[in-house]
Design a protein around this motif. Sequence first.
Motif, mmCIF file in Angstrom:
data_model
loop_
_atom_site.group_PDB
_atom_site.id
_atom_site.type_symbol
_atom_site.label_atom_id
_atom_site.label_comp_id
_atom_site.label_asym_id
_atom_site.label_seq_id
_atom_site.Cartn_x
_atom_site.Cartn_y
_atom_site.Cartn_z
ATOM 1 N N ASP A 1 -10.409 21.832 -1.725
ATOM 2 C CA ASP A 1 -10.005 22.461 -0.467
ATOM 3 C C ASP A 1 -10.850 21.970 0.697
ATOM 4 O OD1 ASP A 1 -7.957 24.527 -1.296
ATOM 5 O OD2 ASP A 1 -9.627 25.127 -2.599
ATOM 6 N N LEU A 2 -12.045 21.454 0.370
ATOM 7 C CA LEU A 2 -13.010 21.110 1.416
ATOM 8 C C LEU A 2 -13.930 20.013 0.906
ATOM 9 C CD1 LEU A 2 -14.482 22.117 4.162
ATOM 10 C CD2 LEU A 2 -15.920 23.444 2.610
ATOM 11 N N ILE A 3 -14.206 19.026 1.740
ATOM 12 C CA ILE A 3 -15.217 18.016 1.436
ATOM 13 C C ILE A 3 -16.244 18.023 2.559
ATOM 14 C CG2 ILE A 3 -15.709 15.552 1.142
ATOM 15 C CD1 ILE A 3 -12.936 15.204 -0.040
ATOM 16 N N VAL A 4 -17.517 18.088 2.193
ATOM 17 C CA VAL A 4 -18.599 18.051 3.179
ATOM 18 C C VAL A 4 -19.574 16.949 2.794
ATOM 19 C CG1 VAL A 4 -18.428 20.497 3.757
ATOM 20 C CG2 VAL A 4 -19.967 19.788 1.938
ATOM 21 N N SER A 5 -20.256 16.405 3.793
ATOM 22 C CA SER A 5 -21.247 15.369 3.491
ATOM 23 C C SER A 5 -22.244 15.225 4.634
ATOM 24 C CB SER A 5 -20.571 14.018 3.249
ATOM 25 O OG SER A 5 -21.528 13.046 2.854
ATOM 26 N N ASN A 6 -23.487 14.996 4.247
ATOM 27 C CA ASN A 6 -24.531 14.569 5.178
ATOM 28 C C ASN A 6 -25.030 13.218 4.661
ATOM 29 O OD1 ASN A 6 -26.626 14.293 6.987
ATOM 30 N ND2 ASN A 6 -27.963 15.776 5.974
ATOM 31 N N PRO A 7 -24.279 12.144 4.940
ATOM 32 C CA PRO A 7 -24.573 10.838 4.346
ATOM 33 C C PRO A 7 -25.648 10.079 5.123
ATOM 34 C CG PRO A 7 -22.682 10.648 5.766
ATOM 35 C CD PRO A 7 -23.107 12.100 5.832
ATOM 36 N N PRO A 8 -26.107 8.951 4.580
ATOM 37 C CA PRO A 8 -27.012 8.093 5.349
ATOM 38 C C PRO A 8 -26.282 7.577 6.592
ATOM 39 C CG PRO A 8 -27.007 7.489 3.020
ATOM 40 C CD PRO A 8 -25.864 8.432 3.227
ATOM 41 N N ASP B 1 -21.070 4.292 5.408
ATOM 42 C CA ASP B 1 -20.860 5.363 4.434
ATOM 43 C C ASP B 1 -19.883 6.404 4.973
ATOM 44 O OD1 ASP B 1 -22.475 4.324 2.401
ATOM 45 O OD2 ASP B 1 -24.281 5.199 3.262
ATOM 46 N N LEU B 2 -19.942 6.657 6.262
ATOM 47 C CA LEU B 2 -18.984 7.573 6.869
ATOM 48 C C LEU B 2 -17.564 7.029 6.725
ATOM 49 C CD1 LEU B 2 -21.190 8.419 9.927
ATOM 50 C CD2 LEU B 2 -20.248 10.162 8.406
ATOM 51 N N ARG B 3 -17.395 5.715 6.902
ATOM 52 C CA ARG B 3 -16.080 5.095 6.716
ATOM 53 C C ARG B 3 -15.592 5.273 5.271
ATOM 54 N NH1 ARG B 3 -18.639 0.693 9.329
ATOM 55 N NH2 ARG B 3 -18.089 0.510 11.535
ATOM 56 N N THR B 4 -16.507 5.039 4.322
ATOM 57 C CA THR B 4 -16.150 5.172 2.910
ATOM 58 C C THR B 4 -15.680 6.586 2.596
ATOM 59 O OG1 THR B 4 -17.694 3.434 2.238
ATOM 60 C CG2 THR B 4 -17.044 5.021 0.556
#
Length: 277
Positions: free
Chosen positions: A179-186, A217-220
Amino acid sequence: MPILPSYAGCTLATVLKTAPLDPLENRILLCHALRLTRVQLITQSERQLSTAEAETLAALLARRLRGEPIAYIVGQREFYGLDLRVSPDVLIPRPDTELLVELALERLPQGGSALDMGTGSGAIAVAIAHTRPDAQVTALDASPAALAIARENASTHQVRVRLLESDWYGALDADQAFDLIVSNPPYIVAGDIHLSQGDLRFEPVDALTDHADGLSDLRTIIEGAPAHLKAGGWLLMEHGYDQAAAVRALLTGGGWREVQSWRDLAGIERVSGARLG
């Protein structure tokens, strides 16, 4: 680095006044060295340090004076009201990231599922699972050492988080959707001067920078999210202080709906996201 005096025989009150760090850091390290609570530090202010205690404190102060982050010295950092274990294998959770948790909680349906990408210490996943025990939370990281810390934090706070070793979406089943994807990527650009300053000098470099333009990484994450989000699900990502417009452009170009950014307490656009059409 200044030569530290011996604090053997000094009272706690004297040490707090004369130790070389700012008052808050002096208190934190003194409490840690002597295994005292803040209240005990006050009520035992006339207690004198033994030679062994003074040596332990001096070693901690020396580490801090060399620039090592307080969180790594004491092995702990507070995040979203939870005391979390940290080590040099994971980033130190920061207050700015609490915005990502708040936005996620607002958009997570009752009994819903959430995926935390690049979980590190597990701060985001554990905070969500702790606040919403009805949710099914999965967290991924490519680092086994980071996952060990995340597992410890989940266990300490008695929350259910499914932890997977994964290079982004790699370990997920092809049809697994959330339902939700979150990320704090490099997201720090390769060669950024900040990587050689302050606390960042001690944090895992692969968790700070993508070794490229800060957006790879944001693009990925954006490109892979549609295969793992339910219809109408949200993707929320933390990014750099000057990357909001670029992230919104990536989302808009990918056909996402309700593309927007949110500001942190300092007024900086810190999180961007959108809904899957």
